[in-house]
Design a protein around this motif. Structure first.
Motif, PDB file in Angstrom:
ATOM      1  N   GLU A   5      -1.813   3.620  12.221  1.00 23.32           N
ATOM      2  CA  GLU A   5      -2.092   2.674  11.287  1.00 23.32           C
ATOM      3  C   GLU A   5      -3.633   2.959  10.723  1.00 23.32           C
ATOM      4  O   GLU A   5      -4.005   2.755  11.699  1.00 23.32           O
TER       5      GLU A   5
ATOM      6  N   GLY B 104       0.820  12.309   6.127  1.00 24.28           N
ATOM      7  CA  GLY B 104       1.130  11.122   7.145  1.00 24.28           C
ATOM      8  C   GLY B 104      -0.992  11.713   7.905  1.00 24.28           C
ATOM      9  O   GLY B 104      -1.960  10.923   6.465  1.00 24.28           O
TER      10      GLY B 104
ATOM     11  N   PHE C  22       8.631  -2.827   7.322  1.00 27.94           N
ATOM     12  CA  PHE C  22       8.302  -1.885   6.467  1.00 27.94           C
ATOM     13  C   PHE C  22       9.656  -1.088   5.717  1.00 27.94           C
ATOM     14  O   PHE C  22      10.214  -0.905   6.593  1.00 27.94           O
TER      15      PHE C  22
ATOM     16  N   ASN D 107     -12.164  12.112  14.600  1.00 23.84           N
ATOM     17  CA  ASN D 107     -12.225  13.270  14.335  1.00 23.84           C
ATOM     18  C   ASN D 107     -13.513  12.581  12.689  1.00 23.84           C
ATOM     19  O   ASN D 107     -14.312  13.809  12.632  1.00 23.84           O
TER      20      ASN D 107
ATOM     21  N   ILE E 199       6.596   6.315   2.616  1.00 18.30           N
ATOM     22  CA  ILE E 199       6.451   5.862   3.528  1.00 18.30           C
ATOM     23  C   ILE E 199       5.716   4.871   4.754  1.00 18.30           C
ATOM     24  O   ILE E 199       4.349   4.899   3.864  1.00 18.30           O
ATOM     25  N   TRP E 200       6.351   3.769   5.775  1.00 23.52           N
ATOM     26  CA  TRP E 200       5.539   3.059   6.172  1.00 23.52           C
ATOM     27  C   TRP E 200       4.803   2.144   4.953  1.00 23.52           C
ATOM     28  O   TRP E 200       3.915   1.458   5.629  1.00 23.52           O
TER      29      TRP E 200
ATOM     30  N   GLY F 147      -4.504   5.630   9.561  1.00 26.04           N
ATOM     31  CA  GLY F 147      -5.767   6.202  10.389  1.00 26.04           C
ATOM     32  C   GLY F 147      -5.500   6.335  11.451  1.00 26.04           C
ATOM     33  O   GLY F 147      -5.365   5.824  11.894  1.00 26.04           O
TER      34      GLY F 147
ATOM     35  N   GLN G 286      -0.007  -0.765   0.124  1.00 25.00           N
ATOM     36  CA  GLN G 286       0.378  -0.261   0.315  1.00 25.00           C
ATOM     37  C   GLN G 286       0.615   1.356   0.235  1.00 25.00           C
ATOM     38  O   GLN G 286       1.339   1.574   0.783  1.00 25.00           O
TER      39      GLN G 286
ATOM     40  N   GLY H  22       1.080   0.348  17.113  1.00 23.44           N
ATOM     41  CA  GLY H  22       0.997   1.001  15.139  1.00 23.44           C
ATOM     42  C   GLY H  22      -0.489   0.814  15.498  1.00 23.44           C
ATOM     43  O   GLY H  22      -0.578   1.211  14.486  1.00 23.44           O
TER      44      GLY H  22
ATOM     45  N   HIS I  45     -14.048  15.584  20.276  1.00 21.74           N
ATOM     46  CA  HIS I  45     -13.612  13.373  20.976  1.00 21.74           C
ATOM     47  C   HIS I  45     -14.312  13.039  21.903  1.00 21.74           C
ATOM     48  O   HIS I  45     -14.265  12.021  21.636  1.00 21.74           O
TER      49      HIS I  45
ATOM     50  N   SER J 290       0.739   6.387   2.688  1.00 24.93           N
ATOM     51  CA  SER J 290       1.885   7.653   3.396  1.00 24.93           C
ATOM     52  C   SER J 290       2.852   8.304   2.598  1.00 24.93           C
ATOM     53  O   SER J 290       3.773   7.673   1.788  1.00 24.93           O
TER      54      SER J 290
HETATM   55  C1  LIG Z   1       2.405  -0.204  11.935  1.00 21.22           C
HETATM   56  C2  LIG Z   1       1.890   0.808  10.732  1.00 21.22           C
HETATM   57  C3  LIG Z   1       1.734   0.167   9.654  1.00 21.22           C
HETATM   58  C4  LIG Z   1       2.061   1.378   8.528  1.00 21.22           C
HETATM   59  N1  LIG Z   1       1.652   0.816   7.658  1.00 21.22           N
HETATM   60  C5  LIG Z   1       0.968   1.112   6.210  1.00 21.22           C
HETATM   61  C6  LIG Z   1       1.106   1.162   5.006  1.00 21.22           C
HETATM   62  O1  LIG Z   1       1.461   0.001   3.755  1.00 21.22           O
HETATM   63  N2  LIG Z   1       1.112   2.231   3.913  1.00 21.22           N
HETATM   64  C7  LIG Z   1       0.596   3.450   3.587  1.00 21.22           C
HETATM   65  O2  LIG Z   1       0.973   4.051   3.171  1.00 21.22           O
HETATM   66  N3  LIG Z   1       1.184   3.670   5.221  1.00 21.22           N
HETATM   67  C8  LIG Z   1       1.499   3.542   6.478  1.00 21.22           C
HETATM   68  N4  LIG Z   1       1.065   3.506   7.392  1.00 21.22           N
HETATM   69  C9  LIG Z   1       1.245   4.525   8.090  1.00 21.22           C
HETATM   70  C10 LIG Z   1      -0.171   5.050   8.418  1.00 21.22           C
HETATM   71  O3  LIG Z   1      -1.108   5.685   7.687  1.00 21.22           O
HETATM   72  C11 LIG Z   1       0.398   6.755   9.003  1.00 21.22           C
HETATM   73  O4  LIG Z   1       1.031   6.627  10.309  1.00 21.22           O
HETATM   74  C12 LIG Z   1      -0.607   7.393   9.894  1.00 21.22           C
HETATM   75  O5  LIG Z   1      -1.483   7.939   8.633  1.00 21.22           O
HETATM   76  C13 LIG Z   1      -0.735   8.685  10.674  1.00 21.22           C
HETATM   77  O6  LIG Z   1       0.028   9.753   9.723  1.00 21.22           O
HETATM   78  P1  LIG Z   1       1.923  10.119  11.266  1.00 21.22           P
HETATM   79  O7  LIG Z   1       2.335   8.809  10.974  1.00 21.22           O
HETATM   80  O8  LIG Z   1       2.636  11.082   9.914  1.00 21.22           O
HETATM   81  O9  LIG Z   1       1.767  10.793  11.916  1.00 21.22           O
HETATM   82  P2  LIG Z   1       1.146  12.571  12.366  1.00 21.22           P
HETATM   83  O10 LIG Z   1       0.042  12.756  10.778  1.00 21.22           O
HETATM   84  O11 LIG Z   1       2.487  13.125  11.711  1.00 21.22           O
HETATM   85  O12 LIG Z   1       0.366  12.197  13.887  1.00 21.22           O
HETATM   86  C14 LIG Z   1       1.299  13.092  14.766  1.00 21.22           C
HETATM   87  C15 LIG Z   1       0.132  12.905  15.816  1.00 21.22           C
HETATM   88  O13 LIG Z   1      -0.801  13.466  15.823  1.00 21.22           O
HETATM   89  C16 LIG Z   1      -1.815  13.805  15.353  1.00 21.22           C
HETATM   90  N5  LIG Z   1      -2.908  14.347  14.247  1.00 21.22           N
HETATM   91  C17 LIG Z   1      -2.142  14.718  13.243  1.00 21.22           C
HETATM   92  N6  LIG Z   1      -3.526  15.136  12.655  1.00 21.22           N
HETATM   93  C18 LIG Z   1      -4.212  15.348  13.934  1.00 21.22           C
HETATM   94  C19 LIG Z   1      -5.574  15.951  13.762  1.00 21.22           C
HETATM   95  N7  LIG Z   1      -6.058  16.751  12.736  1.00 21.22           N
HETATM   96  N8  LIG Z   1      -6.324  15.958  14.818  1.00 21.22           N
HETATM   97  C20 LIG Z   1      -5.891  15.541  15.773  1.00 21.22           C
HETATM   98  N9  LIG Z   1      -5.189  14.627  15.607  1.00 21.22           N
HETATM   99  C21 LIG Z   1      -4.178  14.889  15.108  1.00 21.22           C
HETATM  100  C22 LIG Z   1      -1.803  12.166  15.172  1.00 21.22           C
HETATM  101  O14 LIG Z   1      -3.574  11.432  16.255  1.00 21.22           O
HETATM  102  C23 LIG Z   1      -0.229  11.892  16.142  1.00 21.22           C
HETATM  103  O15 LIG Z   1      -0.885  11.519  16.781  1.00 21.22           O
HETATM  104  C24 LIG Z   1       1.380   2.604   8.610  1.00 21.22           C
HETATM  105  C25 LIG Z   1       1.914   2.974   9.945  1.00 21.22           C
HETATM  106  C26 LIG Z   1       1.703   2.115  11.081  1.00 21.22           C
HETATM  107  C27 LIG Z   1       2.605   2.586  12.197  1.00 21.22           C
END
Ligand SMILES: Cc1cc2nc3c(=O)[nH]c(=O)nc-3n(C[C@H](O)[C@H](O)[C@H](O)COP(=O)(O)OP(=O)(O)OC[C@H]3O[C@@H](n4cnc5c(N)ncnc54)[C@H](O)[C@@H]3O)c2cc1C
Lengths: 395, 372
Positions: free
Chosen positions: A374, A141, A218, A383, A165-166, A376, A133, A370, B275, A136
């Motif tokens: 992951e 993210g 990953f 939200n 990434i991820w 969302g 997939q 995680g 929330h 991200s």
């Molecule tokens: C185990 C694992 C597997 C994954 N596998 C895949 C994959 O196969 N393919 C892929 O594309 N992605 C993958 N991901 C990525 C994953 O979808 C993202 O990590 C996730 O969407 C969060 O984005 P971020 O890491 O950039 O965190 P950020 O968006 O930077 O979030 C940091 C913190 O801020 C909070 N936050 C951000 N925006 C808001 C808001 N509007 N309101 C309140 N709080 C907020 C978040 O909830 C979080 O606590 C994976 C992640 C993990 C952990």
């Protein structure tokens, strides 16, 4: 389906599973890596695993609800529910673990053209192609729609530049479904397209990322002047966001539902193994309370899944349900792993002993962190619920 | 056992909702409280009888509609939403269930048709201490052959002041031998003292002093499991009302979040509140599931009814507390006033939480049933 037909289907299914599911393909799974994932980079780990996969494939039960022409079994919701119940009764392992089934498939069924469905769905069910997939990005993210990986129209193909990434099991994937930016001038959601990319194409490269568990499931995935045929676009150009969101609802349902019937990690069993009852009661009242509270929520969560299936059958499906299941299922799974860590005390903190399989409970505990990120994050799910279900204003 | 309503049940739910929204909204409870003339509204009760609400769980052979507990649950959810005051809980949920489960043929023939027709009201006297526990019973029936005497006291008896009959849970001869007695509430030797509870409803303390009991009034309880079944069914019924109370308190709060302005925006734009609202919504969805599961488990005679009943009462107990607390907090100062209705919800909630066992009681019982 009448009660009679229902019983009939149940009995036939049970008989078939008893006959066709090898003993070694039943029971607890310590690590989902032991299961068959399909694709060119994986092979069967045992003769039984192969036999089990092939039997299920010929029956159409790798993706039981898909049409037969796509390698599915054409089962109704109810028949599928019965099949799952019977599989869990016998503790059958999943014959194929696949992002193709749980994520890409439903999106192709809804948005793909006939050629795409015919080719890709069949290659999912027969285990030939393993999908990754590509959603991200380092700067996209939670704000996924802000993604920048770009696809330029070069006449007979798209040219891809950027990175993801991820990417779970990015190093094992054969193909990757990607969100790419095809218009930089419009509102961010309106310039995204959904592309299928062969990871063997020139210019695709992955780099492993090491996690807190020490494992590297990953990767970062780079696209450097990668050429992708135009026929690999799913749906219309710049309409990918709708597909992306639809796919996410399926991903969320999958993540929310996991962990539940993982036999090995039943906190009650672990509690009874770890402590002697006094007068039929766990000696530590706080742990007893934590356990019963967890079980209360877990059992009622299962009833909620059951109810959602029944509601769907009755035609009252709600799209927002996926956020509910994603949020609650993952929070609950974390609670379960925390509980297990307290119940097992220091014994599961040892990381280099065969006795506890090198700390695999601790590894699962770390992995569970995680779950609320992951697909969302929990906050993002809240939200979505507050906006789309409760109708609370954003400004 | 699909966890959805059938058409008949859905229709009943909607018609009861329309009816109670009109005839017994919170303003009716306010009026009962402020005028303090009677414990309930008799005209409303007559109309409820006419709609068949007293006969839902009574079998056809005893003059009932035999719609089952899923149907009754829909009614109780709506009485919860509107905080409607009526003898539904005492007569229809608890006492009818007691007779349905434990009564002999003679008793069923004598009382059930009268309940169905709305000719009598019955209360159930079981609790003796500040906390619900059917193991804590000292009221005693003595005697042999044809005549008996009853001695003891009961507390917190719902609708004691308006009931024609009382069903009393007592011990007979030994510590482990439970027995029921049904008698007229004006029998000699009975004294009833009425109190008003936090939720503006009335309960009674009842003393029984050498009350003479006929043999035909004795309800034998040969199996403790059946007695538990009565209270399990009643707990699930109360959980339905608690669901209604919680849903309505939540809806009212949500409406307020969309209406109230501060800092130049509606307060519903604040993520800190969003929330918490989303989490309440999720908890309510879980509550709906355990409630419908419980009702279906009654009607289809599932063997683990005790487990499901305790899960339901515990979960609803915890959720109704969360929601009524948040309801007041999110209303701010106005939430503390008697001018708006939200306060009535937290008051009814706390009474329902205690009735037939609170969160702690039922979670502990669940652990016991589960063997740890
Ligand atoms: C185990 C694992 C597997 C994954 N596998 C895949 C994959 O196969 N393919 C892929 O594309 N992605 C993958 N991901 C990525 C994953 O979808 C993202 O990590 C996730 O969407 C969060 O984005 P971020 O890491 O950039 O965190 P950020 O968006 O930077 O979030 C940091 C913190 O801020 C909070 N936050 C951000 N925006 C808001 C808001 N509007 N309101 C309140 N709080 C907020 C978040 O909830 C979080 O606590 C994976 C992640 C993990 C952990």
């Amino acid at each position: 389906m009448s009660e009679n037909n229902k019983d009939d289907f149940r009995i036939k299914t049970r008989k078939w599973l008893e006959k066709n599911c090898p003993m070694s393909m039943r029971g607890k799974t310590d690590d989902i890596k032991e299961l068959f994932w399909g694709g060119e980079n994986t092979s069967f780990t045992s003769e039984d695993q192969k036999k089990w996969f092939e039997a299920m494939y010929h029956k159409g039960w790798i993706a039981p609800q898909w049409e037969q022409k796509y390698g599915g079994g054409g089962l109704s919701i109810l028949e599928n529910k019965i099949l799952l119940q019977e599989m869990s009764r016998l503790k059958c392992k999943q014959p194929l673990i696949s992002f193709g089934i749980s994520m890409l498939g439903p999106a192709l069924l809804k948005f793909g053209n006939e050629n795409q469905k015919d080719k890709y769905l069949n290659e999912i069910t027969n285990g030939k192609i393993r999908w990754a997939q590509g959603y991200s990005e380092p700067n996209a993210g939670s704000d996924l729609a802000g993604l920048q990986c770009k696809a330029e129209d070069k006449g007979d193909h798209y040219l891809i530049n950027g990175s993801k990434i991820w990417t779970s099991y990015g190093d094992m994937g054969d193909w990757i479904f990607c969100l790419v930016r095809t218009d930089f001038e419009v509102k961010k959601q309106m310039g995204i397209s959904f592309l299928l990319i062969d990871m063997k194409s020139e210019g695709v490269m992955t780099r492993a990322i090491k996690l807190i568990s020490g494992k590297s499931p990953f990767t970062e995935t780079f696209f450097d002047n990668v050429k992708v045929p135009k026929e690999n676009l799913v749906g219309e150009l710049n309409k990918g966001w709708t597909i992306a969101k639809y796919l996410l609802t399926h991903e969320r349902q999958m993540i929310g539902g996991m962990g539940g019937d993982d036999e090995k990690f039943n906190p009650r069993e672990i509690a009874l193994e770890s402590f002697d009852l006094k007068d039929g009661i766990l000696p530590n009242p706080i742990l007893r309370n934590e356990l019963s509270e967890y079980e209360m929520d877990d059992k009622i969560f299962s009833m909620t899944i059951e109810r959602a299936i029944d509601e769907a059958k009755a035609g009252n499906e709600s799209g927002a349900a996926s956020s509910l299941f994603k949020y609650y299922g993952t929070e609950l799974n974390q609670q379960r792993m925390e509980l297990i860590m307290s119940l097992t005390g220091s014994s599961e903190l040892i990381m280099d002993s065969e006795k506890n399989k090198n700390g695999y409970i601790a590894a699962k505990f770390l992995r569970s962190k995680g779950n609320t990120i992951e697909g969302g994050t929990s906050e993002v799910q809240l939200n979505i619920i507050s906006k789309n279900i409760l109708g609370l204003p954003t400004k | 056992m699909a966890l959805v309503l059938n058409e008949e049940q859905q229709l009943l739910k909607e018609s009861v909702k329309d009816f109670l929204d009109n005839k017994a909204p919170v303003s009716a409870l306010r009026k009962l409280r402020d005028e303090n003339i009677s414990d309930y509204d008799d005209t409303l009760w007559s109309e409820m009888i006419e709609m068949g609400l007293t006969s839902l769980t009574i079998n056809e052979e005893f003059g009932g509609l035999e719609f089952g507990y899923v149907a009754l649950g829909q009614v109780l959810e709506q009485t919860g939403r509107n905080l409607s005051v009526s003898p539904m809980i005492s007569t229809v949920l608890m006492s009818t269930t007691f007779i349905n489960v434990l009564g002999n043929v003679f008793q069923k023939n004598k009382y059930l048709p009268e309940i169905a027709k709305g000719n009598i009201k019955i209360c159930l006297a079981h609790q003796e201490t500040s906390h619900f526990n059917i193991k804590d019973i000292n009221t005693e029936l003595k005697g042999d052959g044809d005549s008996y005497v009853l001695n003891g006291e009961k507390h917190f008896v719902i609708d004691a002041g308006i009931s024609d009959y009382i069903i009393v849970l007592a011990k007979f001869e030994t510590e482990s031998n439970y027995i029921g007695v049904i008698l007229r509430s004006n029998s000699d030797g009975i004294k009833i003292n009425i109190s008003r509870l936090l939720d503006d409803r009335k309960v009674g303390d009842i003393t029984f002093k050498n009350v003479k009991i006929e043999k035909e009034s004795v309800i034998e309880i040969n199996d403790f499991k059946l007695l538990e079944r009565v209270f399990d069914i009643s707990s699930i019924g109360l959980s339905c009302e608690m669901l209604g109370v919680s849903l309505e308190a939540f809806d009212k709060t949500l409406a307020y979040l969309k209406d109230r302005q501060q800092f130049g925006v509606t307060i519903g734009t604040f993520q800190a509140l969003q929330h918490r609202a989303a989490k309440m919504f999720i908890e309510l969805e879980l509550c709906k599931s355990v409630v419908i599961k419980g009702l279906k488990a009654i009607d289809s005679d599932l063997s683990n009814l005790n487990e499901i009943a305790s899960l339901a009462k515990a979960k609803l107990g915890r959720t109704i507390k969360l929601i009524t607390n948040e309801a007041i907090q999110m209303h701010g100062g106005i939430g503390m006033t008697d001018d708006i209705d939200i306060g009535f919800y937290i008051k009814r909630a706390r009474v329902l939480q205690q009735t037939l066992g609170d969160y702690n009681y039922h979670l502990t019982r669940y652990a016991e049933i589960s063997g740890y």
